[in-house]
Scaffold this motif. Structure first.
Motif, PDB file in Angstrom:
ATOM      1  N   ALA A   1     -14.774  -2.252   3.664  1.00 44.94           N
ATOM      2  CA  ALA A   1     -14.856  -2.549   5.101  1.00 44.94           C
ATOM      3  C   ALA A   1     -14.285  -1.404   5.940  1.00 44.94           C
ATOM      4  O   ALA A   1     -14.596  -1.288   7.130  1.00 44.94           O
ATOM      5  CB  ALA A   1     -14.103  -3.840   5.406  1.00 44.94           C
ATOM      6  N   MET A   2     -13.457  -0.560   5.333  1.00 48.96           N
ATOM      7  CA  MET A   2     -12.827   0.532   6.098  1.00 48.96           C
ATOM      8  C   MET A   2     -13.841   1.554   6.602  1.00 48.96           C
ATOM      9  O   MET A   2     -13.652   2.164   7.650  1.00 48.96           O
ATOM     10  CB  MET A   2     -11.770   1.234   5.246  1.00 48.96           C
ATOM     11  CG  MET A   2     -10.438   0.535   5.323  1.00 48.96           C
ATOM     12  SD  MET A   2      -9.127   1.460   4.558  1.00 48.96           S
ATOM     13  CE  MET A   2      -8.657   2.580   5.858  1.00 48.96           C
TER      14      MET A   2
ATOM     15  N   GLN B   1      -3.108   0.662   0.792  1.00 49.61           N
ATOM     16  CA  GLN B   1      -3.833  -0.345   0.016  1.00 49.61           C
ATOM     17  C   GLN B   1      -5.102   0.235  -0.603  1.00 49.61           C
ATOM     18  O   GLN B   1      -5.503  -0.145  -1.687  1.00 49.61           O
ATOM     19  CB  GLN B   1      -4.229  -1.530   0.919  1.00 49.61           C
ATOM     20  CG  GLN B   1      -3.106  -2.421   1.314  1.00 49.61           C
ATOM     21  CD  GLN B   1      -2.705  -3.378   0.200  1.00 49.61           C
ATOM     22  OE1 GLN B   1      -2.042  -2.972  -0.740  1.00 49.61           O
ATOM     23  NE2 GLN B   1      -3.086  -4.630   0.310  1.00 49.61           N
ATOM     24  N   CYS B   2      -5.763   1.135   0.137  1.00 52.69           N
ATOM     25  CA  CYS B   2      -7.082   1.613  -0.278  1.00 52.69           C
ATOM     26  C   CYS B   2      -7.042   3.054  -0.797  1.00 52.69           C
ATOM     27  O   CYS B   2      -8.079   3.723  -0.812  1.00 52.69           O
ATOM     28  CB  CYS B   2      -8.056   1.488   0.894  1.00 52.69           C
ATOM     29  SG  CYS B   2      -8.300  -0.226   1.393  1.00 52.69           S
ATOM     30  N   LYS B   3      -5.841   3.519  -1.173  1.00 55.14           N
ATOM     31  CA  LYS B   3      -5.702   4.914  -1.590  1.00 55.14           C
ATOM     32  C   LYS B   3      -6.676   5.249  -2.728  1.00 55.14           C
ATOM     33  O   LYS B   3      -7.465   6.184  -2.634  1.00 55.14           O
ATOM     34  CB  LYS B   3      -4.267   5.160  -2.060  1.00 55.14           C
ATOM     35  CG  LYS B   3      -3.833   6.607  -1.903  1.00 55.14           C
ATOM     36  CD  LYS B   3      -2.523   6.904  -2.593  1.00 55.14           C
ATOM     37  CE  LYS B   3      -1.373   6.062  -2.132  1.00 55.14           C
ATOM     38  NZ  LYS B   3      -0.122   6.280  -2.828  1.00 55.14           N
TER      39      LYS B   3
ATOM     40  N   MET C   1     -15.164   0.817  10.019  1.00 56.71           N
ATOM     41  CA  MET C   1     -14.230   0.810  11.151  1.00 56.71           C
ATOM     42  C   MET C   1     -14.373   2.091  11.960  1.00 56.71           C
ATOM     43  O   MET C   1     -14.671   3.151  11.404  1.00 56.71           O
ATOM     44  CB  MET C   1     -12.794   0.659  10.652  1.00 56.71           C
ATOM     45  CG  MET C   1     -12.545  -0.718  10.071  1.00 56.71           C
ATOM     46  SD  MET C   1     -10.892  -0.870   9.417  1.00 56.71           S
ATOM     47  CE  MET C   1     -11.033  -2.400   8.506  1.00 56.71           C
TER      48      MET C   1
ATOM     49  N   ALA D   1      -0.553   1.264   6.287  1.00 62.38           N
ATOM     50  CA  ALA D   1      -0.576   0.193   5.268  1.00 62.38           C
ATOM     51  C   ALA D   1      -1.972   0.075   4.663  1.00 62.38           C
ATOM     52  O   ALA D   1      -2.122  -0.080   3.445  1.00 62.38           O
ATOM     53  CB  ALA D   1      -0.152  -1.135   5.898  1.00 62.38           C
ATOM     54  N   MET D   2      -2.993   0.176   5.505  1.00 66.04           N
ATOM     55  CA  MET D   2      -4.370   0.089   4.998  1.00 66.04           C
ATOM     56  C   MET D   2      -4.692   1.266   4.078  1.00 66.04           C
ATOM     57  O   MET D   2      -5.335   1.105   3.048  1.00 66.04           O
ATOM     58  CB  MET D   2      -5.347   0.043   6.178  1.00 66.04           C
ATOM     59  CG  MET D   2      -5.307  -1.285   6.897  1.00 66.04           C
ATOM     60  SD  MET D   2      -6.191  -1.257   8.444  1.00 66.04           S
ATOM     61  CE  MET D   2      -7.834  -0.936   7.908  1.00 66.04           C
TER      62      MET D   2
ATOM     63  N   LYS E   1      -7.266 -12.228  -3.932  1.00 70.24           N
ATOM     64  CA  LYS E   1      -8.362 -11.310  -3.616  1.00 70.24           C
ATOM     65  C   LYS E   1      -7.831  -9.875  -3.521  1.00 70.24           C
ATOM     66  O   LYS E   1      -6.752  -9.646  -2.984  1.00 70.24           O
ATOM     67  CB  LYS E   1      -9.000 -11.705  -2.282  1.00 70.24           C
ATOM     68  CG  LYS E   1      -9.890 -12.930  -2.413  1.00 70.24           C
ATOM     69  CD  LYS E   1     -10.568 -13.206  -1.098  1.00 70.24           C
ATOM     70  CE  LYS E   1     -11.417 -14.453  -1.175  1.00 70.24           C
ATOM     71  NZ  LYS E   1     -11.912 -14.891   0.129  1.00 70.24           N
ATOM     72  N   ALA E   2      -8.602  -8.937  -3.993  1.00 64.49           N
ATOM     73  CA  ALA E   2      -8.251  -7.520  -3.870  1.00 64.49           C
ATOM     74  C   ALA E   2      -8.614  -7.056  -2.455  1.00 64.49           C
ATOM     75  O   ALA E   2      -9.449  -7.678  -1.792  1.00 64.49           O
ATOM     76  CB  ALA E   2      -9.016  -6.727  -4.902  1.00 64.49           C
ATOM     77  N   PRO E   3      -7.983  -5.984  -1.966  1.00 68.06           N
ATOM     78  CA  PRO E   3      -8.321  -5.500  -0.619  1.00 68.06           C
ATOM     79  C   PRO E   3      -9.782  -5.070  -0.527  1.00 68.06           C
ATOM     80  O   PRO E   3     -10.278  -4.388  -1.423  1.00 68.06           O
ATOM     81  CB  PRO E   3      -7.371  -4.320  -0.402  1.00 68.06           C
ATOM     82  CG  PRO E   3      -6.790  -4.003  -1.733  1.00 68.06           C
ATOM     83  CD  PRO E   3      -6.896  -5.223  -2.571  1.00 68.06           C
ATOM     84  N   ASP E   4     -10.438  -5.495   0.542  1.00 66.36           N
ATOM     85  CA  ASP E   4     -11.852  -5.161   0.742  1.00 66.36           C
ATOM     86  C   ASP E   4     -11.933  -3.777   1.402  1.00 66.36           C
ATOM     87  O   ASP E   4     -12.181  -3.656   2.604  1.00 66.36           O
ATOM     88  CB  ASP E   4     -12.501  -6.243   1.621  1.00 66.36           C
ATOM     89  CG  ASP E   4     -13.955  -5.940   1.906  1.00 66.36           C
ATOM     90  OD1 ASP E   4     -14.553  -5.109   1.193  1.00 66.36           O
ATOM     91  OD2 ASP E   4     -14.495  -6.531   2.861  1.00 66.36           O
ATOM     92  N   CYS E   5     -11.720  -2.750   0.609  1.00 64.42           N
ATOM     93  CA  CYS E   5     -11.631  -1.393   1.155  1.00 64.42           C
ATOM     94  C   CYS E   5     -12.978  -0.876   1.654  1.00 64.42           C
ATOM     95  O   CYS E   5     -13.020   0.047   2.473  1.00 64.42           O
ATOM     96  CB  CYS E   5     -11.045  -0.457   0.105  1.00 64.42           C
ATOM     97  SG  CYS E   5      -9.368  -0.918  -0.340  1.00 64.42           S
TER      98      CYS E   5
END
Lengths: 101, 184
Positions: free
Chosen positions: A44-45, A66-68, A48, A62-63, A38-42
């Motif tokens: 969802a950021m 991943q979501c850059k 937050m 790190a997040m 699965k790819a990162p569920d960006c």
């Protein structure tokens, strides 16, 4: 006898590297896990709580890493939407001023 | 005590020891010990196995040098993806309380997504985790990951484990996803 020894040596020389290569392939490679992962569920950021996020926290870093790409494209689409709205607003204002004249 | 009495006592002890050994051997060879994973050990066996495990790991892990950069975000990303692929099925993830493995394995694998590790100071915990991941634990379901993974990769997993209990399910998903996945 000498031919036989040479043949055995050649077999050993070709078998040992092949065995080493096959052993290294059998090891757990991250690339194998990438298939179907699965790819990162960006998305969802954005839900937050940014007030509780510490940019110096390694988890947060790190997040972000991943979501850059996702965040850059979000920022880009937001800025183009903002500029579009601004242009639209300017058009409306100029239309309004034209009517005034 | 006379020598005759002492000899009688020693003989008596030797016979008692022999009887105990024979009884133990009969118990083993007749297959009387319940070996199924759904029947817990009796208290004595549990204590013995746990003591052997804990003392052995503590002795073996004590000299391991812990890297100083375990809090680096790059280690979290590398270790998180491996944890998700290799460990989460047994040791769970934030928001998940059980799996077929946690229900069926005996001893049950610890839930590493909850802050419960009380094994000494942080350095001892890191050493212990590194050793267990690298060498595994006999007859527990915990494999040795050392043969297919170098030390750096195992330290990445240790780094991730340090922060795992702090993560929400959403954070866990983002940090453990493989960025270069085909689904991306």
């Amino acid at each position: 006898m000498q031919v036989r020894l040479r043949k055995t040596g050649a077999i050993a020389l070709s078998t040992i590297p092949a065995l080493l290569v096959s052993l290294s392939v059998a090891a757990h490679e991250p690339e194998k896990h990438a298939e179907g992962a699965k790819a990162p569920d960006c998305a969802a950021m954005k839900d937050m709580d940014s007030a509780t996020m510490d940019k110096d926290d390694p988890v947060m870093q790190a997040m972000m890493e991943q979501c850059k790409g996702h965040m850059e494209s979000m920022a880009h689409s937001k800025s183009s939407a903002d500029s579009g709205q601004r242009d639209h607003g300017n058009e409306k204002a100029s239309e309004g001023s034209a009517h005034d004249h | 005590m006379s020598i005759r009495k002492l000899l009688a006592c020693v003989r008596c002890l030797a016979v008692a020891g022999l009887v105990l050994i024979l009884a133990g051997a009969a118990y083993v060879y007749l297959g009387l010990y319940p070996i199924g994973a759904d029947t817990p050990h009796n208290a004595a066996t549990y204590w013995l196995l746990e003591s052997v495990r804990e003392r052995s790991v503590a002795r073996a892990a004590s000299g391991i040098a812990v890297p100083g950069d375990l809090d680096a975000s790059a280690r979290l990303l590398a270790g998180g993806a491996d944890y998700n692929d290799m460990c989460a099925g047994c040791h769970l993830e934030p928001g998940v309380k059980e799996s077929d493995f946690t229900l069926g394995l005996y001893p049950a694998p610890p839930n590493l997504a909850e802050a419960h590790d009380v094994h000494g100071d942080p350095e001892t915990r890191d050493q212990r985790r590194f050793w267990i991941i690298k060498h595994g634990i006999k007859a527990s379901g915990m494999p040795a990951w050392g043969p297919g993974h170098d030390d750096e990769r195992i330290w990445n997993m240790v780094a991730f484990l340090k922060r795992l209990p702090d993560l929400t399910p959403q954070q866990y998903q983002i940090v453990t996803a493989r960025k270069d996945s085909a689904a991306h």
